[in-house]
Scaffold this active site. Structure first.
Site, mmCIF file in Angstrom:
data_model
loop_
_atom_site.group_PDB
_atom_site.id
_atom_site.type_symbol
_atom_site.label_atom_id
_atom_site.label_comp_id
_atom_site.label_asym_id
_atom_site.label_seq_id
_atom_site.Cartn_x
_atom_site.Cartn_y
_atom_site.Cartn_z
ATOM 1 N N LYS A 118 -13.245 -10.276 -8.187
ATOM 2 C CA LYS A 118 -13.399 -11.352 -9.184
ATOM 3 C C LYS A 118 -12.157 -12.229 -9.221
ATOM 4 C CE LYS A 118 -17.385 -10.208 -11.453
ATOM 5 N NZ LYS A 118 -18.159 -9.584 -12.490
ATOM 6 N N LYS A 225 -22.216 -10.186 -1.720
ATOM 7 C CA LYS A 225 -23.415 -9.679 -2.386
ATOM 8 C C LYS A 225 -24.033 -10.757 -3.276
ATOM 9 C CE LYS A 225 -21.610 -7.902 -6.685
ATOM 10 N NZ LYS A 225 -21.933 -7.092 -7.836
ATOM 11 N N LYS A 228 -24.808 -12.923 -10.002
ATOM 12 C CA LYS A 228 -24.965 -13.942 -11.035
ATOM 13 C C LYS A 228 -23.715 -14.777 -11.184
ATOM 14 C CE LYS A 228 -26.421 -10.604 -13.551
ATOM 15 N NZ LYS A 228 -26.812 -9.698 -14.634
HETATM 16 P P1 ADP Z 1 -23.926 -8.956 -11.337
HETATM 17 O O1 ADP Z 1 -23.132 -8.190 -10.312
HETATM 18 O O2 ADP Z 1 -24.878 -9.925 -10.709
HETATM 19 O O3 ADP Z 1 -23.065 -9.550 -12.416
HETATM 20 P P2 ADP Z 1 -24.456 -6.712 -13.100
HETATM 21 O O4 ADP Z 1 -22.988 -6.456 -13.062
HETATM 22 O O5 ADP Z 1 -25.094 -6.994 -14.410
HETATM 23 O O6 ADP Z 1 -24.844 -7.865 -12.082
HETATM 24 O O7 ADP Z 1 -25.160 -5.471 -12.417
HETATM 25 C C1 ADP Z 1 -26.332 -4.846 -12.862
HETATM 26 C C2 ADP Z 1 -26.788 -3.841 -11.812
HETATM 27 O O8 ADP Z 1 -27.256 -4.520 -10.656
HETATM 28 C C3 ADP Z 1 -25.714 -2.867 -11.339
HETATM 29 O O9 ADP Z 1 -26.264 -1.563 -11.231
HETATM 30 C C4 ADP Z 1 -25.351 -3.367 -9.970
HETATM 31 O O10 ADP Z 1 -24.939 -2.318 -9.118
HETATM 32 C C5 ADP Z 1 -26.652 -3.975 -9.480
HETATM 33 N N1 ADP Z 1 -26.429 -5.074 -8.541
HETATM 34 C C6 ADP Z 1 -25.849 -6.264 -8.843
HETATM 35 N N2 ADP Z 1 -25.827 -7.065 -7.759
HETATM 36 C C7 ADP Z 1 -26.409 -6.355 -6.742
HETATM 37 C C8 ADP Z 1 -26.704 -6.658 -5.358
HETATM 38 N N3 ADP Z 1 -26.408 -7.831 -4.828
HETATM 39 N N4 ADP Z 1 -27.324 -5.696 -4.621
HETATM 40 C C9 ADP Z 1 -27.667 -4.500 -5.161
HETATM 41 N N5 ADP Z 1 -27.411 -4.167 -6.447
HETATM 42 C C10 ADP Z 1 -26.800 -5.074 -7.242
HETATM 43 NA NA NA Z 2 -21.973 -6.006 -10.844
#
Ligand code: ADP
Ligand code: NA
Length: 367
Positions: A118, A225, A228
């Site tokens: 980040k 990856k 959001k």
């Molecule tokens: P982001 O990373 O988009 O901010 P979150 O932190 O809210 O999303 O993550 C919610 C869940 O989604 C977690 O269990 C995370 O491991 C999973 N996750 C987020 N992005 C990915 C991705 N690109 N591929 C697989 N799992 C993901």
């Molecule tokens: Na995440």
């Protein structure tokens, strides 16, 4: 034996994307549907975590919380079986966070890859944020305590419910290990000082359940990856996207200059990501090792990339269609009031367990 307790969370940063769905939500639903009657499941909209990114206004955040809960329901989570609630509605999360932070290692936290990535996303390039020699003062000004402390709050989330299993994508494994470590540190620090705690551990070290769909990659930058937090909207498919939006985003997905289909994640991340997505969607939970064999059956070997993209768009659209319909119904009916009622019921159930843990924690530390 200890009963199984499942905990996981998702940030209310809008409607979940395909990475959240394949990496997390779909697994949450199957864990729920396959759970033994004695298993408890807690799924939290972690709104306190979302404060670590500055991208939402208060009004947007409020809306995003409701959208996130509606998304969980639309994917198949059942509020009579799983406890669904907003993290901030249970203040014990913040209380335990503080207590755990007093024993959390800054060195360990500074090595967390999410923190480091980040910082890189924000243009704060620092080798070691705690190394007095290296950071330039402007960068250090921009480092926020909340983001640094994210894994501590996540540990509090998990430990409050004595979760034994935490289903996550691969990106979160390091944080779950941190939560384990935090529980062990707490137990060895305070486990001896109270008479009652002597007999058993106070906090339960959790295990992770890593989704078979480990990492869904960005459609715009396939070496990163899908997330959001990336600015480009076409980098991710939302679980409520229409057939048209899905088609557009997939047709615009970054691949490479070779116009035939082969599976090679290292050399051809964009093309391989599309194959992975199809495989994850089609056979619910195979790992990437199976993609190669699925791929033989997909009849796209050697085809033009256009053929692959059309197939990916069709598969994704078909799978997301019922979710999109559920979502629209949930937020349409009574203006989303049912969703708010569900959050309230979840809060009551989660609070009971959280307060029970906190009573033991407070007693153990003498406050
Ligand atoms: P982001 O990373 O988009 O901010 P979150 O932190 O809210 O999303 O993550 C919610 C869940 O989604 C977690 O269990 C995370 O491991 C999973 N996750 C987020 N992005 C990915 C991705 N690109 N591929 C697989 N799992 C993901
Ligand atoms: Na995440």
């Amino acid at each position: 034996a200890q009963p199984t307790v499942i905990f996981s969370g998702i940030q209310p940063t809008g409607v979940p994307h395909l990475g959240n769905y394949l990496g997390a939500l779909r697994q949450w639903v199957s864990l729920q549907n396959e759970a033994a009657p004695s298993t408890t499941l807690y799924y939290s909209i972690v709104d306190l975590h979302s404060l670590t990114s500055r991208s939402q206004s208060p009004a947007e955040r409020k809306l995003a919380k409701r959208q996130a809960l509606a998304s969980l329901l639309a994917c198949g989570l059942d509020p009579t079986r799983s406890v669904l609630y907003h993290q901030s509605s249970v203040p014990q999360h913040a209380e335990l966070h503080w207590i755990l932070s007093c024993d959390a290692s800054m060195g360990l936290l500074s090595r967390m890859t999410q923190w480091k990535s980040k910082l890189a996303d924000d243009g704060v390039i620092i080798e070691d944020p705690l190394d007095k020699q290296s950071p330039n003062p402007r960068s250090a000004e921009r480092l926020k305590l909340g983001l640094f402390s994210y894994p501590v709050l996540q540990a509090a989330d998990i430990l409050l419910y004595a979760a034994t299993h935490v289903p996550v994508g691969e990106d979160q494994v390091q944080h779950i290990e941190f939560a384990r470590n935090t529980a062990n540190v707490f137990n060895s620090t305070y486990g001896r000082s109270s008479e009652k705690a002597k007999a058993r551990q106070i906090l339960t070290p959790p295990d992770c359940i890593v989704s078979p769909a480990k990492r869904v990659m960005s459609l715009a930058e396939p070496e990163k990856k899908m997330s959001k937090s990336h600015a480009l909207l076409r980098s991710r498919i939302l679980i409520t996207d229409s057939a048209e939006e899905i088609g557009k985003k997939i047709r615009a997905a970054v691949t490479d200059s070779e116009d035939t289909v082969t599976y090679n994640p290292a050399q051809r991340p964009g093309v391989s990501n599309l194959l992975d997505i199809i495989s994850y969607m089609e056979n619910g939970g195979h790992g990437p090792q199976d993609v190669a064999s699925d791929f033989q059956n997909m009849q796209v070997t050697g085809s033009r990339l256009r053929v692959l993209k059309e197939l990916a768009a069709t598969v994704v659209t078909q799978h997301l269609h019922p979710i999109r319909q559920n979502y629209e119904r949930l937020l349409g009916e009574r203006n989303g009031k049912d969703v708010d009622d569900i959050a309230h019921q979840g809060q009551e159930k989660a609070s009971k367990k959280a307060e029970k843990t906190m009573r033991e924690v407070r007693e153990a530390i003498g406050i």
